[in-house]
Scaffold this active site. Structure first.
Site, PDB file in Angstrom:
ATOM      1  N   LYS A 113       0.771  -1.209  -0.015  1.00  0.00           N
ATOM      2  CA  LYS A 113       0.059   0.029   0.037  1.00  0.00           C
ATOM      3  C   LYS A 113       0.980   1.260  -0.098  1.00  0.00           C
ATOM      4  O   LYS A 113       2.150   1.252   0.378  1.00  0.00           O
ATOM      5  CB  LYS A 113      -0.924  -0.039   1.398  1.00  0.00           C
ATOM      6  CG  LYS A 113      -2.077   0.909   0.875  1.00  0.00           C
ATOM      7  CD  LYS A 113      -3.360   0.176   0.355  1.00  0.00           C
ATOM      8  CE  LYS A 113      -4.579   1.085   0.246  1.00  0.00           C
ATOM      9  NZ  LYS A 113      -5.673   0.301  -0.341  1.00  0.00           N
TER      10      LYS A 113
HETATM   11  P1  NAD Z   1     -12.889   8.472  -2.533  1.00  0.00           P
HETATM   12  O1  NAD Z   1     -11.795   9.475  -2.356  1.00  0.00           O
HETATM   13  O2  NAD Z   1     -13.418   8.218  -4.055  1.00  0.00           O
HETATM   14  O3  NAD Z   1     -14.216   8.661  -1.884  1.00  0.00           O
HETATM   15  C1  NAD Z   1     -14.162   8.941  -0.401  1.00  0.00           C
HETATM   16  C2  NAD Z   1     -15.706   9.530   0.006  1.00  0.00           C
HETATM   17  O4  NAD Z   1     -15.558   9.627   1.370  1.00  0.00           O
HETATM   18  C3  NAD Z   1     -15.523  10.815  -0.621  1.00  0.00           C
HETATM   19  O5  NAD Z   1     -16.663  11.120  -1.248  1.00  0.00           O
HETATM   20  C4  NAD Z   1     -15.285  11.928   0.697  1.00  0.00           C
HETATM   21  O6  NAD Z   1     -16.003  13.263   0.669  1.00  0.00           O
HETATM   22  C5  NAD Z   1     -16.027  10.956   1.688  1.00  0.00           C
HETATM   23  N1  NAD Z   1     -15.651  11.276   3.182  1.00  0.00           N
HETATM   24  C6  NAD Z   1     -14.511  11.593   3.562  1.00  0.00           C
HETATM   25  N2  NAD Z   1     -14.352  11.831   4.853  1.00  0.00           N
HETATM   26  C7  NAD Z   1     -15.792  11.473   5.495  1.00  0.00           C
HETATM   27  C8  NAD Z   1     -16.349  11.445   6.568  1.00  0.00           C
HETATM   28  N3  NAD Z   1     -15.731  12.003   7.677  1.00  0.00           N
HETATM   29  N4  NAD Z   1     -17.699  11.267   6.451  1.00  0.00           N
HETATM   30  C9  NAD Z   1     -18.405  10.783   5.622  1.00  0.00           C
HETATM   31  N5  NAD Z   1     -17.834  10.482   4.256  1.00  0.00           N
HETATM   32  C10 NAD Z   1     -16.536  10.994   4.314  1.00  0.00           C
HETATM   33  O7  NAD Z   1     -12.253   6.949  -1.957  1.00  0.00           O
HETATM   34  P2  NAD Z   1     -12.706   5.428  -2.386  1.00  0.00           P
HETATM   35  O8  NAD Z   1     -11.642   5.139  -3.404  1.00  0.00           O
HETATM   36  O9  NAD Z   1     -14.208   5.384  -2.779  1.00  0.00           O
HETATM   37  O10 NAD Z   1     -12.278   4.695  -1.054  1.00  0.00           O
HETATM   38  C11 NAD Z   1     -13.207   4.531  -0.116  1.00  0.00           C
HETATM   39  C12 NAD Z   1     -12.826   3.429   0.717  1.00  0.00           C
HETATM   40  O11 NAD Z   1     -12.839   2.494   0.133  1.00  0.00           O
HETATM   41  C13 NAD Z   1     -11.443   3.482   1.471  1.00  0.00           C
HETATM   42  O12 NAD Z   1     -11.058   3.073   2.750  1.00  0.00           O
HETATM   43  C14 NAD Z   1     -10.330   2.818   0.350  1.00  0.00           C
HETATM   44  O13 NAD Z   1      -9.449   2.279   1.041  1.00  0.00           O
HETATM   45  C15 NAD Z   1     -11.379   1.446   0.242  1.00  0.00           C
HETATM   46  N6  NAD Z   1     -11.211   0.900  -1.104  1.00  0.00           N
HETATM   47  C16 NAD Z   1     -11.029   1.532  -2.562  1.00  0.00           C
HETATM   48  C17 NAD Z   1     -10.745   0.957  -3.565  1.00  0.00           C
HETATM   49  C18 NAD Z   1     -10.939   1.423  -4.778  1.00  0.00           C
HETATM   50  O14 NAD Z   1     -10.870   0.739  -5.778  1.00  0.00           O
HETATM   51  N7  NAD Z   1     -10.906   2.735  -5.076  1.00  0.00           N
HETATM   52  C19 NAD Z   1     -10.641  -0.344  -3.364  1.00  0.00           C
HETATM   53  C20 NAD Z   1     -10.803  -1.138  -2.182  1.00  0.00           C
HETATM   54  C21 NAD Z   1     -10.917  -0.323  -1.191  1.00  0.00           C
END
Ligand code: NAD
Length: 476
Positions: free
Chosen positions: A107
């Site tokens: 990561k």
């Molecule tokens: P992203 O940046 O696209 O979205 C995150 C969202 O969460 C944003 O809309 C943001 O405004 C919101 N957010 C931030 N702080 C917040 C809070 N305090 N309360 C409520 N909402 C809040 O990120 P993502 O890629 O969707 O990732 C989200 C989660 O999924 C993370 O834990 C990441 O590790 C996990 N994840 C992502 C992927 C991927 O392919 N993108 C894959 C596996 C796991």
């Protein structure tokens, strides 16, 4: 992000690992070898912006190299630190093993709020960070392959791939150095939606498991189920969109960083998403009620709770008040180890992160394979498949012309049956198969062992056994 009175994110992951490993009979010392993070590289670099040099801190952590390349996203957030990156790298090891993606866990993260910079500045910062990692082989198609995570997306991945190509002009597999790229830069159809799509497939798998449903006290189908989602970013948006538009679930609340929108009749996910894109906030959206204290909706009544934003949001301060019978961890580490125990005692079923959000790495695996094979999936077989289907359709049409038999083809049959699978269909099919197979492996352990009473422990047992087998095969 974990609350001060609770173990750190990494300790939380280790505690959950230890709980599972205590039920296993591993050779002495192997448990520690699997648990510890192999290496974490910290880099500080400067970029000249707005007339002065700005110094940034980034990390790339490699948890386990029992398989290579190692794989895991790059996150842009002010909360990034070594502890967080190491916890996320460990989860990647277990996740890849569980869904049989042939990678070790890694990561990366950059301590930055991307909203503070314009696109050109972000490109300069990303390219410089990539340069620092590439020159140490911490981005490399054979050794370490990043992907998007919080705060990054296909734009950043395209910059990283291009930076690698500039530094490795003769590497014919260079584009495989990172996944989650845009289609026109070597990406694959269905990668952007993959993690949210995987959450949907995970729920389908859960709803096909009568014993699991019984343990959660749920009945019936996804249709009409009340869903609360936290975070309408890449993962949350796609999960909420597919669950509401395709499965008929009702998204009764969307929690974002600046509050929550709620409506018991269900929110229009697409409209909310468009609003956020345009205004950068959920505030002012007219077709739903707004609540300033968004996090309190984690505790609201619903059938399914989907944390899809940050780690540690369900912790000892609110676990006791959670009402959802089923939590599916779309984010990594949204439930702390302490909260996990409280929720288990309450009988709440948790579909764990290492399974629930594995759709991203699964489709990243397909993208990496596509890049190494230098050909789009379906390109060779699609028309051959269509020609064979045409034979069947011709034959059926000939038979249905026979009035004495008295039957006709259903409308749409011809159109649907004739269409050979393109890349998107193949990616979705491969993802669905992966999510079903992994669910069955976890559920088998969950339902058949008296000493396992939750899906997370079951998931750890399945994945640790795979990592251990891989070390064993290497003679360790
Ligand atoms: P992203 O940046 O696209 O979205 C995150 C969202 O969460 C944003 O809309 C943001 O405004 C919101 N957010 C931030 N702080 C917040 C809070 N305090 N309360 C409520 N909402 C809040 O990120 P993502 O890629 O969707 O990732 C989200 C989660 O999924 C993370 O834990 C990441 O590790 C996990 N994840 C992502 C992927 C991927 O392919 N993108 C894959 C596996 C796991």
């Amino acid at each position: 992000m974990n609350p001060a009175n609770e173990p750190s994110f990494r300790d939380s992951v280790d505690l959950m690992f230890n709980r599972a490993v205590a039920l296993m009979d591993l050779p002495p010392g192997l448990e520690e070898k699997i648990r510890v993070c192999n290496a974490t590289y910290t880099v500080r670099f400067g970029v000249r912006l707005r007339g002065r040099i700005h110094t940034f801190t980034g990390y790339r952590s490699v948890h386990s190299e029992h398989m290579e390349p190692v794989k895991g996203g790059i996150r842009y957030s002010m909360a990034v630190n070594q502890n967080e990156v190491e916890a996320l790298a460990a989860l990647m090891t277990y996740k890849c093993a569980l869904v049989e993606a042939p990678f070790g866990g890694s990561k990366g993260g950059l301590c930055i709020d991307p909203r503070d910079y314009d696109e050109h500045e972000l490109e300069l910062i990303t390219r410089r960070f990539a340069y620092e990692l590439i020159k140490r082989d911490m981005i490399n198609p054979a050794q370490n392959v990043p992907a998007p995570d919080m705060g990054t997306g296909e734009r950043e991945m395209a910059w990283i791939a291009d930076q690698y190509k500039r530094m490795n002009t003769t590497d014919i597999n260079g584009v495989a150095c990172v996944t989650g790229k845009p289609i026109n830069a070597g990406g694959i159809q269905g990668r952007t939606e993959a993690t949210g799509r995987g959450v949907q497939y995970a729920l389908h798998a859960f709803f096909r498991d009568p014993e699991g449903m019984k343990k959660a006290g749920l009945t019936g189908k996804l249709e009409g189920k009340r869903v609360i989602i936290q975070g309408l970013g890449n993962v949350g948006y796609h999960a909420a969109k597919f669950l509401s538009e395709e499965d008929g679930a009702k998204i009764t609340a969307i929690i974002e960083r600046d509050g929550a929108l709620h409506d018991q009749d269900g929110l229009n996910v697409e409209a909310v998403h468009k609003w956020i894109e345009k205004h950068g906030t959920i505030k002012g959206y007219a077709d739903a009620k707004f609540e300033e204290d968004g996090a309190k909706f984690l505790e609201a009544e619903c059938d399914i709770l989907i944390p899809a934003a940050l780690e540690g949001v369900i912790n000892l301060s609110n676990a006791e008040r959670i009402q959802a019978p089923l939590i599916i961890e779309a984010a990594n580490g949204p439930v702390t180890a302490g909260a996990d125990e409280v929720l288990r005692k309450k009988g709440i079923v948790i579909v764990p992160d290492m399974y629930a959000n594995a759709g991203g790495v699964t489709v990243s695996y397909f993208e990496w394979v596509k890049n190494l094979s230098h050909i789009r999936f379906g390109r060779m077989q699609r028309r051959a498949e269509e020609s064979r289907h045409q034979l069947v359709v011709d034959e059926l049409e000939r038979l249905s012309a026979d009035k004495e038999l008295g039957w006709t083809l259903s409308p749409n049959f011809k159109e649907k049956y004739l269409r050979g699978a393109g890349e998107l269909e193949l990616v979705r099919s491969g993802l669905d198969d992966t999510m079903r197979t992994a669910y069955e492996a976890m559920a088998h352990v969950w339902h058949s062992r008296d000493d396992v009473d939750d899906l997370r422990t079951a998931a750890y047992l399945v994945s640790i056994a795979k990592v251990a087998a891989s070390y064993h095969a290497k003679g360790l």
